[in-house]
Scaffold this active site. Structure first.
Site, PDB file in Angstrom:
ATOM      1  N   ARG A   1       0.843  -1.207   0.000  1.00 49.79           N
ATOM      2  CA  ARG A   1       0.000   0.000   0.000  1.00 49.79           C
ATOM      3  C   ARG A   1       0.873   1.250   0.000  1.00 49.79           C
ATOM      4  O   ARG A   1       0.662   2.179  -0.783  1.00 49.79           O
ATOM      5  CB  ARG A   1      -0.919  -0.017   1.233  1.00 49.79           C
ATOM      6  CG  ARG A   1      -1.988  -1.087   1.170  1.00 49.79           C
ATOM      7  CD  ARG A   1      -2.665  -1.254   2.497  1.00 49.79           C
ATOM      8  NE  ARG A   1      -1.774  -1.855   3.467  1.00 49.79           N
ATOM      9  CZ  ARG A   1      -2.033  -2.960   4.173  1.00 49.79           C
ATOM     10  NH1 ARG A   1      -3.196  -3.553   4.040  1.00 49.79           N
ATOM     11  NH2 ARG A   1      -1.166  -3.447   5.025  1.00 49.79           N
ATOM     12  N   ILE A   2       1.843   1.292   0.907  1.00 58.17           N
ATOM     13  CA  ILE A   2       2.687   2.494   0.996  1.00 58.17           C
ATOM     14  C   ILE A   2       3.664   2.553  -0.180  1.00 58.17           C
ATOM     15  O   ILE A   2       3.880   3.618  -0.765  1.00 58.17           O
ATOM     16  CB  ILE A   2       3.445   2.522   2.346  1.00 58.17           C
ATOM     17  CG1 ILE A   2       2.440   2.507   3.507  1.00 58.17           C
ATOM     18  CG2 ILE A   2       4.358   3.746   2.434  1.00 58.17           C
ATOM     19  CD1 ILE A   2       3.056   2.265   4.873  1.00 58.17           C
TER      20      ILE A   2
ATOM     21  N   ARG B   1      10.987  -0.743   9.188  1.00 58.19           N
ATOM     22  CA  ARG B   1      11.323  -1.020  10.579  1.00 58.19           C
ATOM     23  C   ARG B   1      12.844  -1.076  10.678  1.00 58.19           C
ATOM     24  O   ARG B   1      13.512  -1.589   9.758  1.00 58.19           O
ATOM     25  CB  ARG B   1      10.749  -2.374  11.037  1.00 58.19           C
ATOM     26  CG  ARG B   1       9.254  -2.371  11.333  1.00 58.19           C
ATOM     27  CD  ARG B   1       8.913  -1.585  12.606  1.00 58.19           C
ATOM     28  NE  ARG B   1       7.489  -1.602  12.910  1.00 58.19           N
ATOM     29  CZ  ARG B   1       6.600  -0.694  12.496  1.00 58.19           C
ATOM     30  NH1 ARG B   1       6.985   0.315  11.733  1.00 58.19           N
ATOM     31  NH2 ARG B   1       5.333  -0.783  12.841  1.00 58.19           N
TER      32      ARG B   1
ATOM     33  N   GLU C   1      14.380   1.627  19.452  1.00 63.79           N
ATOM     34  CA  GLU C   1      13.909   3.016  19.555  1.00 63.79           C
ATOM     35  C   GLU C   1      13.449   3.305  20.973  1.00 63.79           C
ATOM     36  O   GLU C   1      12.905   2.401  21.629  1.00 63.79           O
ATOM     37  CB  GLU C   1      12.753   3.240  18.574  1.00 63.79           C
ATOM     38  CG  GLU C   1      13.185   3.055  17.121  1.00 63.79           C
ATOM     39  CD  GLU C   1      12.010   3.113  16.134  1.00 63.79           C
ATOM     40  OE1 GLU C   1      10.862   3.282  16.565  1.00 63.79           O
ATOM     41  OE2 GLU C   1      12.266   2.983  14.927  1.00 63.79           O
TER      42      GLU C   1
ATOM     43  N   HIS D   1      10.835   8.147  13.875  1.00 64.67           N
ATOM     44  CA  HIS D   1       9.694   7.278  13.537  1.00 64.67           C
ATOM     45  C   HIS D   1       8.383   8.080  13.438  1.00 64.67           C
ATOM     46  O   HIS D   1       7.469   7.889  14.239  1.00 64.67           O
ATOM     47  CB  HIS D   1       9.558   6.150  14.591  1.00 64.67           C
ATOM     48  CG  HIS D   1       8.827   4.957  14.058  1.00 64.67           C
ATOM     49  ND1 HIS D   1       9.065   3.677  14.482  1.00 64.67           N
ATOM     50  CD2 HIS D   1       7.828   4.861  13.125  1.00 64.67           C
ATOM     51  CE1 HIS D   1       8.258   2.839  13.848  1.00 64.67           C
ATOM     52  NE2 HIS D   1       7.500   3.534  13.008  1.00 64.67           N
TER      53      HIS D   1
HETATM   54  P1  NAP Z   1       1.649  -3.929   2.827  1.00 68.16           P
HETATM   55  O1  NAP Z   1       0.613  -3.290   1.992  1.00 68.16           O
HETATM   56  O2  NAP Z   1       1.389  -5.246   3.441  1.00 68.16           O
HETATM   57  O3  NAP Z   1       2.987  -3.999   1.951  1.00 68.16           O
HETATM   58  C1  NAP Z   1       4.106  -4.723   2.314  1.00 68.16           C
HETATM   59  C2  NAP Z   1       4.803  -5.192   1.057  1.00 68.16           C
HETATM   60  O4  NAP Z   1       6.014  -5.850   1.439  1.00 68.16           O
HETATM   61  C3  NAP Z   1       3.967  -6.171   0.258  1.00 68.16           C
HETATM   62  O5  NAP Z   1       3.871  -5.732  -1.066  1.00 68.16           O
HETATM   63  C4  NAP Z   1       4.722  -7.493   0.346  1.00 68.16           C
HETATM   64  O6  NAP Z   1       4.631  -8.179  -0.892  1.00 68.16           O
HETATM   65  C5  NAP Z   1       6.146  -7.012   0.632  1.00 68.16           C
HETATM   66  N1  NAP Z   1       6.910  -8.008   1.366  1.00 68.16           N
HETATM   67  C6  NAP Z   1       6.555  -8.658   2.500  1.00 68.16           C
HETATM   68  N2  NAP Z   1       7.508  -9.522   2.850  1.00 68.16           N
HETATM   69  C7  NAP Z   1       8.485  -9.429   1.922  1.00 68.16           C
HETATM   70  C8  NAP Z   1       9.724 -10.085   1.733  1.00 68.16           C
HETATM   71  N3  NAP Z   1      10.135 -11.053   2.556  1.00 68.16           N
HETATM   72  N4  NAP Z   1      10.489  -9.716   0.688  1.00 68.16           N
HETATM   73  C9  NAP Z   1      10.052  -8.768  -0.183  1.00 68.16           C
HETATM   74  N5  NAP Z   1       8.884  -8.120  -0.064  1.00 68.16           N
HETATM   75  C10 NAP Z   1       8.112  -8.456   0.974  1.00 68.16           C
HETATM   76  O7  NAP Z   1       2.055  -2.976   4.035  1.00 68.16           O
HETATM   77  P2  NAP Z   1       2.072  -1.372   4.090  1.00 68.16           P
HETATM   78  O8  NAP Z   1       0.790  -0.883   4.605  1.00 68.16           O
HETATM   79  O9  NAP Z   1       2.600  -0.829   2.797  1.00 68.16           O
HETATM   80  O10 NAP Z   1       3.169  -1.179   5.267  1.00 68.16           O
HETATM   81  C11 NAP Z   1       4.459  -1.731   5.128  1.00 68.16           C
HETATM   82  C12 NAP Z   1       5.282  -1.554   6.386  1.00 68.16           C
HETATM   83  O11 NAP Z   1       5.676  -0.197   6.509  1.00 68.16           O
HETATM   84  C13 NAP Z   1       4.582  -1.848   7.711  1.00 68.16           C
HETATM   85  O12 NAP Z   1       4.580  -3.219   8.003  1.00 68.16           O
HETATM   86  C14 NAP Z   1       5.400  -1.058   8.699  1.00 68.16           C
HETATM   87  O13 NAP Z   1       6.455  -1.861   9.208  1.00 68.16           O
HETATM   88  C15 NAP Z   1       5.985   0.061   7.863  1.00 68.16           C
HETATM   89  N6  NAP Z   1       5.423   1.388   8.215  1.00 68.16           N
HETATM   90  C16 NAP Z   1       6.231   2.323   8.796  1.00 68.16           C
HETATM   91  C17 NAP Z   1       5.735   3.569   9.087  1.00 68.16           C
HETATM   92  C18 NAP Z   1       6.619   4.607   9.701  1.00 68.16           C
HETATM   93  O14 NAP Z   1       6.137   5.397  10.506  1.00 68.16           O
HETATM   94  N7  NAP Z   1       7.881   4.675   9.332  1.00 68.16           N
HETATM   95  C19 NAP Z   1       4.396   3.883   8.846  1.00 68.16           C
HETATM   96  C20 NAP Z   1       3.593   2.898   8.281  1.00 68.16           C
HETATM   97  C21 NAP Z   1       4.120   1.660   7.960  1.00 68.16           C
HETATM   98  P3  NAP Z   1       4.726  -9.783  -0.960  1.00 68.16           P
HETATM   99  O15 NAP Z   1       3.792 -10.314   0.073  1.00 68.16           O
HETATM  100  O16 NAP Z   1       4.342 -10.103  -2.362  1.00 68.16           O
HETATM  101  O17 NAP Z   1       6.149 -10.126  -0.681  1.00 68.16           O
HETATM  102  C1  GLV Z   2       4.221   2.741  11.819  1.00 68.93           C
HETATM  103  O1  GLV Z   2       5.367   2.483  11.904  1.00 68.93           O
HETATM  104  C2  GLV Z   2       3.225   1.811  11.431  1.00 68.93           C
HETATM  105  O2  GLV Z   2       3.532   0.636  11.256  1.00 68.93           O
HETATM  106  O3  GLV Z   2       2.058   2.247  11.299  1.00 68.93           O
END
Ligand code: NAP
Ligand code: GLV
Length: 321
Positions: free
Chosen positions: A158-159, A239, A268, A287
């Site tokens: 999604r992101i 992360r 953190e 973060h």
């Molecule tokens: P999402 O929609 O589930 O996207 C995660 C992507 O990662 C999927 O496309 C998945 O595709 C891929 N993935 C998972 N395991 C993998 C692997 N072993 N190798 C390669 N690709 C892999 O999640 P999202 O909503 O975009 O969020 C992603 C992450 O961002 C969260 O889990 C969180 O840790 C982080 N985040 C951080 C912040 C912040 O404040 N910095 C904010 C929001 C989120 P496949 O399943 O096809 O591999």
């Molecule tokens: C932030 O890091 C989140 O996973 O929403």
């Protein structure tokens, strides 16, 4: 009949909770800048029906074993690596997160971090504020172009897709790596699917937005940094634990890569003497990926709606699968 009891592990402004007070008995840890103590949590969980957590709260077997009435853990984050899902299943506790509502805001931050790092914004701001600006010179604070460069997104979810959307406006070449291909995203965003190794070797910017799992733990290690271009800029908004921080610090010191923009860290909060903070070629932020007032309000609301659904005997709106 008494209302279901909810415990919130960090202070949340009353204006976001008042709509729920007639249906829920809401209590919370009253401090915004200090985590709830384990002892307080044990006490509160003795009769809580729902727990509202933040990403720094470890929800483990020990905690769940002390919560006989608990029906749901609603995590105010999309990432849920702080929750032991196996233990949730064992204790029949639902787990919910906050997907989608934060994707655009987090993508904004990822893009800002990339721009700040490439164009040395933080360093340049400090220069002016420290009254060091004396003259102008041809390569004064010259950074790296973003437009027209190749962005490699690891984790095109999604992101990741929201970041790719922004990158198209900068005429960037977009490539990505996931475990599975996303044909629709490839067509809509002109993104190319590549292997992890190919992405590391050919990207000018490597941005990671994968969840932290056993598979992605320290995915960005010495071998990964060695494969990147010496001009590469590494951005981590996923992360901290997906990176081997010693290897990253070494790669930045030896010129294996050019710079890094980091929103997340292995442990953190970090302190100012952290090895990655003391380097000139890093931008480090605490973060704040989803930290806009609008989005944080939506995240609180989604947590409360998930709680309301589950304590009313329904499925969570956004359950963690
Ligand atoms: P999402 O929609 O589930 O996207 C995660 C992507 O990662 C999927 O496309 C998945 O595709 C891929 N993935 C998972 N395991 C993998 C692997 N072993 N190798 C390669 N690709 C892999 O999640 P999202 O909503 O975009 O969020 C992603 C992450 O961002 C969260 O889990 C969180 O840790 C982080 N985040 C951080 C912040 C912040 O404040 N910095 C904010 C929001 C989120 P496949 O399943 O096809 O591999
Ligand atoms: C932030 O890091 C989140 O996973 O929403």
């Amino acid at each position: 009949m008494s209302k279901p009891k909810v415990y919130i592990t960090r202070m949340v402004d009353e204006k976001y909770l008042e709509a729920y007070r007639d249906q829920l008995d809401i209590r919370m840890w009253e401090k915004a800048d200090e985590p709830v103590s384990r002892e307080t949590l044990y006490k509160e969980l003795a009769d809580a029906d729902a727990l509202f957590t933040v990403l720094s709260d470890a929800v483990d077997e020990d905690l769940l074993s002390k919560a006989p009435r608990l029906k749901i853990v609603a995590n105010m984050a999309v990432g849920y690596d702080n929750i032991d899902l196996e233990a949730c299943r064992k204790y029949n506790v639902a787990a919910a997160n906050t997907p989608d509502v934060l994707s655009e805001t987090t993508a904004d931050l990822g893009f800002s971090l990339m721009m700040a790092t490439a164009r040395r914004i933080v360093e340049a701001d400090a220069w002016v504020k420290q009254d060091k600006w004396q003259s102008w010179a041809p390569f004064f604070f010259a950074g790296t172009d973003i437009y027209g460069k190749t962005l490699g997104i690891v984790g095109m979810g999604r992101i990741g897709e929201a970041i790719a959307k922004r990158a198209t406006g900068f005429d960037m070449n977009i490539q990505y790596h996931n475990r599975s291909r996303k044909k629709e995203a490839e067509e809509q965003l002109h993104a190319k699917y590549v292997s992890f190794e190919e992405l590391l070797k050919t990207s000018d910017f490597v941005m990671t937005v994968v969840p932290h799992t056993k598979e992605t733990d320290k995915l960005f290690n010495q071998a990964a940094f060695e494969k990147m271009k010496s001009s590469a800029i590494f951005i981590n908004i996923s992360r901290g634990k997906v990176v081997d921080e010693d290897a990253l610090a070494n790669a930045l010191k030896t010129g294996e890569i050019q710079a890094a923009g980091l929103d997340v860290f292995e442990e953190e909060p970090i302190r100012a003497d952290h090895p990655l903070v003391s380097l000139d070629n890093t931008v480090c932020i605490p973060h704040i990926g989803s930290a806009s007032v609008e989005t944080r309000a939506k995240m609180v609301q989604l947590c409360m709606d998930n709680i309301l659904a589950v304590v009313s005997g329904k499925e969570a709106i956004t359950p963690v699968s």
